[in-house]
Design a protein around this motif. Sequence first.
Motif, PDB file in Angstrom:
ATOM      1  N   ASN A  12       0.832  -1.193   0.000  1.00  0.00           N
ATOM      2  CA  ASN A  12       0.000   0.000   0.000  1.00  0.00           C
ATOM      3  C   ASN A  12       0.871   1.249   0.000  1.00  0.00           C
ATOM      4  O   ASN A  12       2.026   1.221   0.449  1.00  0.00           O
ATOM      5  CB  ASN A  12      -0.979   0.011   1.178  1.00  0.00           C
ATOM      6  CG  ASN A  12      -0.298   0.125   2.530  1.00  0.00           C
ATOM      7  OD1 ASN A  12       0.200   1.187   2.900  1.00  0.00           O
ATOM      8  ND2 ASN A  12      -0.288  -0.977   3.281  1.00  0.00           N
ATOM      9  N   LEU A  14       0.504   5.574   0.741  1.00  0.00           N
ATOM     10  CA  LEU A  14      -0.332   6.622   1.312  1.00  0.00           C
ATOM     11  C   LEU A  14      -0.425   7.788   0.331  1.00  0.00           C
ATOM     12  O   LEU A  14       0.591   8.341  -0.094  1.00  0.00           O
ATOM     13  CB  LEU A  14       0.243   7.094   2.652  1.00  0.00           C
ATOM     14  CG  LEU A  14      -0.192   6.311   3.899  1.00  0.00           C
ATOM     15  CD1 LEU A  14       0.106   4.827   3.778  1.00  0.00           C
ATOM     16  CD2 LEU A  14       0.480   6.885   5.143  1.00  0.00           C
ATOM     17  N   ASP A  17      -5.898  12.503   0.255  1.00  0.00           N
ATOM     18  CA  ASP A  17      -7.335  12.465   0.006  1.00  0.00           C
ATOM     19  C   ASP A  17      -7.804  13.897  -0.230  1.00  0.00           C
ATOM     20  O   ASP A  17      -8.187  14.594   0.681  1.00  0.00           O
ATOM     21  CB  ASP A  17      -8.046  11.863   1.210  1.00  0.00           C
ATOM     22  CG  ASP A  17      -9.527  11.670   0.948  1.00  0.00           C
ATOM     23  OD1 ASP A  17      -9.936  11.790  -0.216  1.00  0.00           O
ATOM     24  OD2 ASP A  17     -10.278  11.411   1.905  1.00  0.00           O
ATOM     25  N   ARG A  35      -4.090   4.081   0.212  1.00  0.00           N
ATOM     26  CA  ARG A  35      -4.597   4.494   1.510  1.00  0.00           C
ATOM     27  C   ARG A  35      -4.596   6.016   1.556  1.00  0.00           C
ATOM     28  O   ARG A  35      -3.533   6.645   1.471  1.00  0.00           O
ATOM     29  CB  ARG A  35      -3.746   3.910   2.634  1.00  0.00           C
ATOM     30  CG  ARG A  35      -3.874   2.395   2.721  1.00  0.00           C
ATOM     31  CD  ARG A  35      -3.424   1.853   4.035  1.00  0.00           C
ATOM     32  NE  ARG A  35      -3.692   0.436   4.135  1.00  0.00           N
ATOM     33  CZ  ARG A  35      -3.254  -0.345   5.114  1.00  0.00           C
ATOM     34  NH1 ARG A  35      -2.525   0.188   6.089  1.00  0.00           N
ATOM     35  NH2 ARG A  35      -3.537  -1.628   5.128  1.00  0.00           N
ATOM     36  N   TYR A  37      -4.899   9.609   3.045  1.00  0.00           N
ATOM     37  CA  TYR A  37      -4.808  10.376   4.286  1.00  0.00           C
ATOM     38  C   TYR A  37      -5.517  11.717   4.086  1.00  0.00           C
ATOM     39  O   TYR A  37      -5.467  12.313   3.024  1.00  0.00           O
ATOM     40  CB  TYR A  37      -3.355  10.577   4.718  1.00  0.00           C
ATOM     41  CG  TYR A  37      -2.458  11.279   3.717  1.00  0.00           C
ATOM     42  CD1 TYR A  37      -2.462  12.667   3.574  1.00  0.00           C
ATOM     43  CD2 TYR A  37      -1.581  10.563   2.915  1.00  0.00           C
ATOM     44  CE1 TYR A  37      -1.638  13.319   2.677  1.00  0.00           C
ATOM     45  CE2 TYR A  37      -0.746  11.194   2.008  1.00  0.00           C
ATOM     46  CZ  TYR A  37      -0.775  12.571   1.900  1.00  0.00           C
ATOM     47  OH  TYR A  37       0.042  13.209   1.000  1.00  0.00           O
ATOM     48  N   GLN A  51      -4.081  11.076  11.456  1.00  0.00           N
ATOM     49  CA  GLN A  51      -4.680  10.096  10.550  1.00  0.00           C
ATOM     50  C   GLN A  51      -3.654   9.531   9.575  1.00  0.00           C
ATOM     51  O   GLN A  51      -3.705   8.345   9.228  1.00  0.00           O
ATOM     52  CB  GLN A  51      -5.841  10.742   9.789  1.00  0.00           C
ATOM     53  CG  GLN A  51      -7.050  11.061  10.647  1.00  0.00           C
ATOM     54  CD  GLN A  51      -7.706   9.810  11.195  1.00  0.00           C
ATOM     55  OE1 GLN A  51      -7.850   8.812  10.499  1.00  0.00           O
ATOM     56  NE2 GLN A  51      -8.076   9.859  12.460  1.00  0.00           N
ATOM     57  N   LYS A  55      -2.531   5.239   9.339  1.00  0.00           N
ATOM     58  CA  LYS A  55      -2.734   4.401   8.152  1.00  0.00           C
ATOM     59  C   LYS A  55      -1.495   3.593   7.763  1.00  0.00           C
ATOM     60  O   LYS A  55      -1.524   2.820   6.813  1.00  0.00           O
ATOM     61  CB  LYS A  55      -3.192   5.277   6.978  1.00  0.00           C
ATOM     62  CG  LYS A  55      -4.575   5.873   7.201  1.00  0.00           C
ATOM     63  CD  LYS A  55      -5.046   6.702   6.033  1.00  0.00           C
ATOM     64  CE  LYS A  55      -6.454   7.234   6.301  1.00  0.00           C
ATOM     65  NZ  LYS A  55      -7.472   6.163   6.336  1.00  0.00           N
ATOM     66  N   ASP A  57       1.253   0.664   7.993  1.00  0.00           N
ATOM     67  CA  ASP A  57       1.466  -0.680   8.527  1.00  0.00           C
ATOM     68  C   ASP A  57       2.676  -1.307   7.841  1.00  0.00           C
ATOM     69  O   ASP A  57       3.425  -0.626   7.137  1.00  0.00           O
ATOM     70  CB  ASP A  57       0.208  -1.545   8.388  1.00  0.00           C
ATOM     71  CG  ASP A  57      -0.195  -1.817   6.935  1.00  0.00           C
ATOM     72  OD1 ASP A  57       0.645  -1.600   6.022  1.00  0.00           O
ATOM     73  OD2 ASP A  57      -1.341  -2.257   6.703  1.00  0.00           O
ATOM     74  N   THR A  60       3.152  -0.829   4.040  1.00  0.00           N
ATOM     75  CA  THR A  60       3.247   0.524   3.485  1.00  0.00           C
ATOM     76  C   THR A  60       4.627   0.734   2.889  1.00  0.00           C
ATOM     77  O   THR A  60       5.639   0.509   3.558  1.00  0.00           O
ATOM     78  CB  THR A  60       2.983   1.580   4.579  1.00  0.00           C
ATOM     79  OG1 THR A  60       1.700   1.336   5.167  1.00  0.00           O
ATOM     80  CG2 THR A  60       3.014   2.983   3.982  1.00  0.00           C
TER      81      THR A  60
END
Length: 296
Positions: A12, A14, A17, A35, A37, A51, A55, A57, A60
């Motif tokens: 994934n 980041l 958004d 993902r 953010y 936030q 996200k 992990d 990432t």
Amino acid sequence: MVLSAISTPGDNILLPDRGFPLYSTICCRNGVERRLYPIDLDNDGLIDLVQLEAKIDKKTKAILINNPSNPTGIVFPKWHLEAILRIAYKYKLAIIADEIYGDLTFNNMKFYPLATLSPKVPIICCAGISKQYLVPGWRLGWIILHNRYNALCEIKSGIISLAQQIMGPSSLIQGALPDILHNVPNLFFENIRNLLQTNSDMIFSRLIRVPGLKPLRPSGAMYMMVKFDPEMYGNESDFVEGLIREESLYTFSGSLFNAPNWLRLLLTFPEETTNEACDRIEMFCQRSRRIYNWHK
């Protein structure tokens, strides 16, 4: 190329958004989870860092930071960028820095390249001449790898392989790049910044007075986001399509950037054109408020 080289299916990345939609398209094509953010458009357009960190992990691979931002026009301050770097350093993550708008700033805002700040983390910077030099059709850009801790060696090999599959800018334009970078006079950039500043101030001062509209003041790139109240004007499609149909005024729907009930306006038109666009938005809003409220 960077998104493809840095990740494999199941990983994934980041992404902002309220961001350029091509990021998500590339990730989905490659089987990479996107993902998102949050970018808080009601709080100066900054990243919600709590936030963002939540996200991350083990799968990432990178954090993508677009600064100055498309679509918001926000330029992240130094303290905010350093906070992002501390998160990346904590989790040993690389950052993909989309800095295509670079020094295209105004409102006395300074652009800080992420690679110049601390703490030092591996950074892949993507930039080019299309925005700052106003030549999008030339399709000439570059990737700079700040290969700290030798973390990007394999990724560099992957980018080189991908670059050999894509025949992009012509050799004539590549040959002109040294002159473009070193010999374009500062007056050229000052004129661009002055136009962006003038249009930004004009649009903001006019639309902030329109009931149900809330412009977000930009400091970079070439865009302004404007929020509208659906309780006063109906849904986003009605608003955007109504501007086209009734006023021949084209805006970008905020939903294209995952920002429903927002519009993205362009700041690069001559002053008289921008002023007329504000006239048309105001007239449309006056009519729409009456019609929508009457139907309600």
